[in-house]
Design an enzyme around this catalytic site. Structure first.
Site, mmCIF file in Angstrom:
data_model
loop_
_atom_site.group_PDB
_atom_site.id
_atom_site.type_symbol
_atom_site.label_atom_id
_atom_site.label_comp_id
_atom_site.label_asym_id
_atom_site.label_seq_id
_atom_site.Cartn_x
_atom_site.Cartn_y
_atom_site.Cartn_z
ATOM 1 N N HIS A 78 62.806 21.797 -24.280
ATOM 2 C CA HIS A 78 62.880 22.117 -25.709
ATOM 3 C C HIS A 78 62.694 23.623 -25.891
ATOM 4 O O HIS A 78 61.643 24.168 -25.575
ATOM 5 C CB HIS A 78 61.812 21.355 -26.494
ATOM 6 C CG HIS A 78 62.181 19.926 -26.718
ATOM 7 N ND1 HIS A 78 61.896 19.260 -27.878
ATOM 8 C CD2 HIS A 78 62.841 19.045 -25.938
ATOM 9 C CE1 HIS A 78 62.361 18.022 -27.800
ATOM 10 N NE2 HIS A 78 62.928 17.869 -26.620
ATOM 11 N N TYR A 207 57.282 19.040 -36.874
ATOM 12 C CA TYR A 207 55.976 18.896 -37.528
ATOM 13 C C TYR A 207 56.214 19.040 -39.024
ATOM 14 O O TYR A 207 56.723 20.073 -39.469
ATOM 15 C CB TYR A 207 55.025 20.002 -37.064
ATOM 16 C CG TYR A 207 54.632 19.898 -35.595
ATOM 17 C CD1 TYR A 207 53.459 19.256 -35.215
ATOM 18 C CD2 TYR A 207 55.436 20.439 -34.590
ATOM 19 C CE1 TYR A 207 53.088 19.149 -33.873
ATOM 20 C CE2 TYR A 207 55.080 20.345 -33.250
ATOM 21 C CZ TYR A 207 53.906 19.702 -32.907
ATOM 22 O OH TYR A 207 53.546 19.598 -31.576
ATOM 23 N N PRO A 299 45.588 16.289 -31.798
ATOM 24 C CA PRO A 299 46.880 16.350 -31.097
ATOM 25 C C PRO A 299 47.918 17.271 -31.742
ATOM 26 O O PRO A 299 49.006 17.435 -31.187
ATOM 27 C CB PRO A 299 47.359 14.894 -31.134
ATOM 28 C CG PRO A 299 46.675 14.290 -32.310
ATOM 29 C CD PRO A 299 45.355 14.986 -32.444
ATOM 30 N N LYS A 303 48.000 19.896 -27.096
ATOM 31 C CA LYS A 303 47.252 20.607 -26.066
ATOM 32 C C LYS A 303 46.401 19.730 -25.143
ATOM 33 O O LYS A 303 45.960 20.192 -24.087
ATOM 34 C CB LYS A 303 46.330 21.663 -26.714
ATOM 35 C CG LYS A 303 47.069 22.808 -27.339
ATOM 36 C CD LYS A 303 47.736 23.671 -26.278
ATOM 37 C CE LYS A 303 48.844 24.518 -26.825
ATOM 38 N NZ LYS A 303 50.091 24.458 -26.087
ATOM 39 N N TYR A 391 51.924 27.745 -28.345
ATOM 40 C CA TYR A 391 52.573 26.435 -28.164
ATOM 41 C C TYR A 391 53.127 26.286 -26.741
ATOM 42 O O TYR A 391 53.017 25.221 -26.135
ATOM 43 C CB TYR A 391 53.688 26.244 -29.201
ATOM 44 C CG TYR A 391 54.099 24.800 -29.355
ATOM 45 C CD1 TYR A 391 53.315 23.915 -30.097
ATOM 46 C CD2 TYR A 391 55.239 24.294 -28.738
ATOM 47 C CE1 TYR A 391 53.660 22.583 -30.230
ATOM 48 C CE2 TYR A 391 55.596 22.963 -28.861
ATOM 49 C CZ TYR A 391 54.802 22.114 -29.610
ATOM 50 O OH TYR A 391 55.146 20.790 -29.728
HETATM 51 C C1 PHB Z 1 54.129 13.241 -28.596
HETATM 52 O O1 PHB Z 1 55.290 13.325 -28.217
HETATM 53 O O2 PHB Z 1 53.465 12.219 -28.422
HETATM 54 C C2 PHB Z 1 53.491 14.411 -29.259
HETATM 55 C C3 PHB Z 1 54.243 15.549 -29.505
HETATM 56 C C4 PHB Z 1 53.654 16.633 -30.129
HETATM 57 C C5 PHB Z 1 52.320 16.576 -30.490
HETATM 58 C C6 PHB Z 1 51.561 15.443 -30.233
HETATM 59 C C7 PHB Z 1 52.164 14.345 -29.622
HETATM 60 O O3 PHB Z 1 51.733 17.647 -31.094
#
Ligand code: PHB
Ligand code: APR
Length: 396
Positions: A78, A207, A299, A303, A391
């Site tokens: 990504h 997000y 989450p 991280k 990130y």
């Molecule tokens: C996930 O793919 O489970 C995932 C992705 C991004 C995050 C948390 C979980 O910040």
């Protein structure tokens, strides 16, 4: 009952999640023997659906651990992430902001499976479904661990104990209270996560901030989506039929994203509260904590698993130095080194969480500040650079 069985190893590893498995594998590749003690069955550990966004450091660690092959083909690179708010989707170009760095989407479950396979192929010793793991004489040069499996009692004498047994494990609890400071922070909401056998709604992780609550679009592969929504701490799984989930999820996404949403029945659904926690320090005598045993992050910044990987990088390096040249500085500097990176990741995860979630207790003033924070991120190349640097993962 049979008499106690006695074993001997160099490093007794408590916990067979990614932290414990990575550590055992890296030590093995440097001829350092270890034994893993895991409370659950292998099927249970492999059935847990956890995180999925990997920093380059984590992917490099996989390669060094000899499990870099499958991710090479199945991992999804990504180059950017999406941030959505007020019905618009914005792109953060991780690659150009960091001089060519990216993240890889590959589930923790897959990493765990790769690690179990590698440990099996090298005859790694893993005891599953163990009970009453107890750590002894950690403040001496001769620690040992006792446990039961199938009603047989065991004792393992070792040089070191690695506490890789997660937040609820026994390792951290074995440190005398006056030798440990615990920092806790809990958030007034949780994440409801679902896995669905549908094509992901977006090529990138998105997000999304919305007045009804945060949501997140992620994936595991081209036919498996991983989605989350912010829910109240009182909510239970039975309150969330698939139909209700999809309706709410769709409402919280900008039309540009939700227009592509394909729904289907969920194959997994779970709710987890959001919290942050750090243990200081990560070392007591011959015990070293790594991964969730030493810290938890919300989450939102992806991280958790990546921090377990950086802990293992530092700890395995220190143990390898010790066995190769008798150097102890690395071991006794482990906690400080690891905690520096951990606190920076806690900071980033907390900032993302505060910026993106809806807090019912917020005043109108606080809501406007939150909106300004998001708008600044979208408008300022410097703010985007800070986001991207964190990130993709701070350097080890
Ligand atoms: C996930 O793919 O489970 C995932 C992705 C991004 C995050 C948390 C979980 O910040
Ligand atoms: N004895 C033996 N094993 C134990 C004990 C115990 N008393 N208590 C817990 N365990 C085991 C758990 O069953 C679990 O399999 O320790 C393991 C810890 O694994 P994880 O919880 O996966 O933690 P860790 O290996 O540190 O992985 C890092 O990153 O994405 C995040 O939280 C997520 O699990 C993830 C973590």
């Amino acid at each position: 009952m049979n008499s106690q069985e006695n074993l001997k190893t160099k490093v007794a590893i408590i916990g067979g999640g990614p932290a414990g498995l990575f550590l055992s594998q890296l030590l093995h590749l440097h001829d350092i023997e270890s034994v893993i003690l895991e409370r659950r069955s292998r099927e249970y550990v492999l059935g847990r659906i956890r995180a999925g966004v990997l920093e380059q450091g984590t992917v490099d660690l996989m390669r060094r651990a000899g499990i870099g092959e499958r991710i090479e083909h199945e991992g999804m690179i990504h180059e950017g992430v999406g941030i959505a708010f007020e019905n618009a989707l914005h792109h953060i170009d991780l690659m150009s902001l960091t001089g060519g760095k990216v993240v890889t989407v590959y589930g923790q479950t897959e990493i765990t499976q790769d690690l179990y396979q590698a440990r099996d192929s090298m005859d790694g010793m893993i005891f599953h479904e163990v009970n009453e793991v107890t750590l002894h004489q950690l403040d001496s040069a001769m620690p040992y661990v006792t446990f039961f499996k199938d009603e047989q009692s065991y004792r393992i004498d070792c040089d070191f104990v690695a506490g890789c047994d997660g937040f609820h494990g026994v390792s951290r609890k074995s440190i005398p209270q006056d030798e440990l400071t615990e920092y806790h922070m809990s958030y007034p909401f949780g994440w409801l996560g679902i896995l669905a056998e549908t094509p992901p709604v977006s090529d990138e992780v998105v997000y999304a901030s919305h007045e009804r609550g945060f949501s997140l679009c992620s994936m595991r592969n081209s036919m498996l989506s991983r989605y989350y929504i912010q829910v109240s701490l009182e909510d239970q799984l039975k309150d969330w039929s698939d139909e209700r989930f999809w309706g709410e999820f769709k409402t919280r996404l900008p039309a540009q994203v939700s227009d592509n949403l394909i729904t289907g029945s969920s194959v997994e659904k779970s709710i987890a509260p959001l919290r942050a926690f750090v243990a200081d320090n990560l070392n007591y005598g011959r015990l070293f904590l790594a991964g969730d045993a030493g810290h938890i992050v919300p989450p939102t910044g992806a991280k958790g698993l990546n921090l377990a990987a950086s802990d293992v990088h530092y700890l395995s390096g220190a143990l390898i130095d010790y066995y190769q040249s008798g150097q102890e500085q690395g071991l006794y500097g482990y906690s400080e080194r690891a905690l520096d990176r951990i606190w920076k990741s806690v900071r980033f995860s907390m900032w993302c969480t505060l910026m993106l979630h809806t807090f019912s207790e917020h005043t109108p003033f606080e809501r406007r500040i939150q909106k300004a924070d998001l708008q600044y991120l979208i408008d300022s190349p410097s703010a985007q650079k800070m986001f991207a640097e964190n990130y993709i993962g701070l350097p080890y």
